[in-house]
Motif scaffolding. Structure first.
Motif, PDB file in Angstrom:
ATOM      1  N   SER A  27      55.478  58.384  25.082  1.00 13.80           N
ATOM      2  CA  SER A  27      56.757  57.947  25.623  1.00 13.80           C
ATOM      3  C   SER A  27      57.071  58.729  26.889  1.00 13.80           C
ATOM      4  O   SER A  27      56.805  59.933  26.952  1.00 13.80           O
ATOM      5  N   PRO A  28      57.648  58.074  27.904  1.00 14.46           N
ATOM      6  CA  PRO A  28      58.035  58.808  29.113  1.00 14.46           C
ATOM      7  C   PRO A  28      59.257  59.690  28.900  1.00 14.46           C
ATOM      8  O   PRO A  28      59.626  60.467  29.778  1.00 14.46           O
ATOM      9  N   ARG A  49      52.011  63.723  32.361  1.00 17.65           N
ATOM     10  CA  ARG A  49      53.300  63.027  32.329  1.00 17.65           C
ATOM     11  C   ARG A  49      53.125  61.550  32.683  1.00 17.65           C
ATOM     12  O   ARG A  49      53.786  60.677  32.110  1.00 17.65           O
ATOM     13  N   MET A  50      52.222  61.256  33.608  1.00 19.16           N
ATOM     14  CA  MET A  50      51.996  59.879  34.022  1.00 19.16           C
ATOM     15  C   MET A  50      51.182  59.089  32.993  1.00 19.16           C
ATOM     16  O   MET A  50      51.396  57.884  32.806  1.00 19.16           O
ATOM     17  N   ILE A 120      55.546  41.361  33.072  1.00 20.64           N
ATOM     18  CA  ILE A 120      55.660  42.092  34.328  1.00 20.64           C
ATOM     19  C   ILE A 120      55.392  43.572  34.059  1.00 20.64           C
ATOM     20  O   ILE A 120      55.974  44.165  33.145  1.00 20.64           O
ATOM     21  N   THR A 121      54.502  44.170  34.848  1.00 19.13           N
ATOM     22  CA  THR A 121      54.131  45.578  34.670  1.00 19.13           C
ATOM     23  C   THR A 121      54.599  46.386  35.872  1.00 19.13           C
ATOM     24  O   THR A 121      55.321  45.882  36.736  1.00 19.13           O
ATOM     25  N   ALA A 163      55.824  55.395  33.226  1.00 21.69           N
ATOM     26  CA  ALA A 163      56.215  56.748  33.612  1.00 21.69           C
ATOM     27  C   ALA A 163      57.117  56.760  34.837  1.00 21.69           C
ATOM     28  O   ALA A 163      57.920  57.689  35.023  1.00 21.69           O
ATOM     29  N   ASP A 164      57.001  55.716  35.674  1.00 27.34           N
ATOM     30  CA  ASP A 164      57.852  55.662  36.859  1.00 27.34           C
ATOM     31  C   ASP A 164      59.207  55.011  36.589  1.00 27.34           C
ATOM     32  O   ASP A 164      60.012  54.812  37.503  1.00 27.34           O
ATOM     33  N   GLY A 165      59.466  54.657  35.325  1.00 28.90           N
ATOM     34  CA  GLY A 165      60.749  54.077  34.948  1.00 28.90           C
ATOM     35  C   GLY A 165      60.756  52.570  34.856  1.00 28.90           C
ATOM     36  O   GLY A 165      61.739  51.976  34.398  1.00 28.90           O
ATOM     37  N   THR A 166      59.677  51.900  35.272  1.00 25.25           N
ATOM     38  CA  THR A 166      59.610  50.435  35.208  1.00 25.25           C
ATOM     39  C   THR A 166      59.550  49.973  33.756  1.00 25.25           C
ATOM     40  O   THR A 166      58.769  50.507  32.959  1.00 25.25           O
TER      41      THR A 166
END
Length: 663
Positions: A27-28, A49-50, A120-121, A163-166
């Protein structure tokens, strides 16, 4: 803060109800666990983290053929309410992963069969298709291209967070229920060809030739040695090409490797013959693994030979990276040798269990606990008993430990077999979320050397090179080889001296009586540790045989320096002296029991010297009347018996001797 985190439980159950096989990911919204940071990402916290939000939390191979039961999902959602989720591909669905705007545009423009179910990714889209039982699609990854996620793969499910919030989310054409996967279209061979074309593998790029034979003619992998005319050069080339394709080498690299090998043949194959052979194997591989694809060019340029200025080396110097502090390094090749039945395999098992569980190894901390792969060559039933004994003795449950034991030995001088071992390890690494091994044990060298000659320099170097390239260097782990002593000298390992030259550490295991000593013979980059002393401790196993007879095995128990001296004292005692001590011990035990039965303090038990003498001289075989005084005085001088006036007792030194050595 906890209340603001997205709860993915409902999304997981929805995927399950749709008939999909799912497994929990990281999980992020949580810190990646240490095992993932250190193992998968080599200590790179940002990389961890990524990648953690896309990494499986557990081994998931079993869910490629069978979806998890409801109680399993219930357990997962309870433990990981904020987890991302993966949809296992090849079970119900296959997915085309377009990971760039160009790839999405290609598919949206009708490059392949259209599908109403998409997601959508972060960088593109996932396109879902129904599994075609007549045309299986295997997992195939092309960096920055179009990936095929089929048998052996998974995709991050909608409802998860990158990880970037998407947020991964569904996109459907018209009315489409994700549970209606049987209504999805199937990928066709033309679709696969179009994807390969987009990825740069067009038909004109493929080598052509007379496909007049099949790889079925070449069941035995070739080891890369050179051949003369009439010795099966075409067969060997086909075998090597097949091995390299399975290792994901590009066609350009395969051609270079086989060209180099071919020049040493007498005479070499013609270029057209060699190209035809490679083309045949490529075609056969494509027929057997539809959709897998083969790279034309390597993904990254080959490294060039270069030099660094000394200042770069000095600036980058680091302390020794220990696996077991002061004993074994990570990224090293080590050897433990000894005579038959000396305890070397017991030692290797002990080390393996400690690394897998993180338990310190007899006072030496395990600095990089992790998965262990034990390539066993013999005595598999005995190995199981020894592992059970270790578990019972140390109180650790090995059921959940990342310790894997081979089902058979491996001929590591053979390139094909060595690659097979490496592939098997890699499969478990991928199933466990990329956790690389900390230790690989090869027990013994002889059983895993194949038919080659241990005394031949070339064959020993082949053995070492395969271990270095496919095991040690690949995972930067410690490889420990268990080996036998030489025939002429018990102080060295047998076989070619090239082995000793390649070692980072070497240890001799010597058994003398009840004692086992492990001493360093070579330590390349650190001080040699002091010898360590052990003895075999019997362990009762939790089962009996069919006749009801209790079963036992052994573990190694460490002897500290004081205990070693006590063992020496024990060896110096004569038979009569040992019997006197045993008799005194029995008299004291009997006296203590009598006091206890009478309700009195058993610590008041005292034995008169004359009673001990009378008991000992009853039987001449213990000690004669004329020898009593000398025997008794010796035991007092050795501080094993304490005399207090008329009374005698056993000393603390005797208690230690009894507890640590005799028992």
């Amino acid at each position: 803060m906890e209340a603001t985190l997205p709860n993915t439980t409902a999304a997981a159950w929805k995927l399950n109800e749709a008939g999909l096989s799912i497994v929990p990911l990281g999980s992020p919204f949580e810190t990646p666990p240490e095992w993932f940071v250190e193992g998968r990402c080599s200590g790179d916290v940002e990389k961890a983290r990524m990648e953690w939000p896309k990494a499986p939390r557990l081994r998931w191979k079993q869910y490629q053929e069978t979806a998890p039961e409801d109680d399993v999902i219930e357990q997962w959602t309870t433990l990981y309410p904020h987890a991302n989720w993966a949809i296992v591909t090849g079970y119900g669905v296959v997915v085309v992963d377009a990971d760039s705007a160009e790839a999405v545009q290609f598919i949206e423009d009708g490059g392949i069969t259209r599908t109403p179910l998409k997601a959508i990714t972060s960088k593109g889209k996932h396109y879902y298709f129904q599994v075609n039982p007549e045309y299986p699609v295997h997992n195939s990854v092309r960096k920055n291209k179009i990936d095929l996620r089929g048998i052996g793969g998974y995709v991050v499910a909608p409802g998860s967070t990158h990880a970037d919030g998407t947020l991964y989310r569904w996109e459907t054409d018209g009315y489409m229920n994700i549970g209606d996967t049987h209504d999805l279209p199937m990928l066709t061979p033309d679709d696969i060809a179009a994807i390969n074309g987009f990825n740069g593998q067009s038909l004109e790029d493929k080598p052509a030739g007379n496909l007049g034979f099949s790889t079925d003619q070449y069941p035995l992998p070739h080891d890369g040695s050179n051949l003369a005319e009439g010795q099966g050069r075409n067969n060997a080339a086909a075998s090597m090409a097949g091995q390299l394709i399975r290792q994901n080498y590009s066609l350009m690299d395969i051609k270079k490797i086989l060209d180099q090998w071919n020049q040493s043949n007498t005479p070499p194959l013609s270029s057209s013959e060699l190209n035809t052979t490679i083309a045949s194997i490529v075609r056969t591989h494509g027929n057997n693994h539809p959709g897998s694809g083969i790279m034309i060019e390597p993904q990254s340029p080959a490294r060039q030979f270069a030099f660094n200025h000394v200042k770069e080396l000095v600036r980058g110097v680091r302390p020794i990276n220990w696996l077991i502090k002061g004993f074994l390094e990570t990224d090293s090749l080590s050897l433990m040798f000894g005579e038959p039945a000396c305890g070397k395999s017991f030692s290797a098992i002990d080390l393996a269990c400690c690394v897998a569980t993180g338990k310190e190894w007899h006072g030496k901390p395990v600095k990089r606990p992790g998965s262990v792969f034990y390539i066993a060559g013999e005595g598999f039933n005995g190995l199981s008993r020894r592992l059970m004994a270790w578990q019972v003795s140390h109180g650790y449950n090995l059921r959940n430990a990342p310790l894997y034991v081979s089902q058979c030995s491996a001929s590591l001088t053979d390139l094909g077999n060595a690659r097979m071992v490496s592939e098997s390890i890699q499969q478990i690494v991928e199933e466990t979320g990329g956790v690389i091994p900390s230790l690989i044990v090869i027990d013994t060298l002889a059983r895993n050397f194949g038919a080659a000659d241990e005394n031949a320099t070339k064959e020993m170097n082949t053995f070492i090179n395969h271990i270095d390239q496919l095991l040690r260097s690949k995972y930067e782990c410690c490889v420990l080889i268990v080996h036998h002593t030489g025939v002429g000298s018990k102080d060295r390992a047998r076989g070619n001296s090239a082995l000793k030259g390649a070692l980072d550490a070497e240890y001799a295991v010597v058994k003398s009586g009840d004692e086992v000593k492990i001493s360093a013979k070579k330590m390349k980059d650190a001080d040699e540790p002091e010898p360590m002393h052990f003895f075999f401790k019997s362990v009762r196993l939790p089962f009996a045989d069919e006749d009801g007879e209790q079963q036992y095995s052994c573990v190694l128990k460490h002897l500290d320096p004081d205990a070693v001296e006590q063992m020496k004292t024990s060896k110096e005692l004569g038979t009569a002296q040992k019997r006197v001590l045993d008799i005194l011990y029995g008299l004291i035990s009997k006296a203590r029991a009598n006091l206890e039965r009478g309700g009195r303090d058993p610590n008041l038990a005292r034995i008169e010297a004359k009673d001990l003498r009378n008991e000992c001289v009853k039987i001449e075989a213990v000690v004669g009347r004329n020898n009593w005084s000398r025997t008794f005085t010796t035991l007092v001088e050795k501080e094993l018996i304490v005399q207090d006036g008329l009374f005698v007792s056993l000393s603390d030194q005797y208690d230690n001797l009894k507890n640590e050595v005799i028992n």
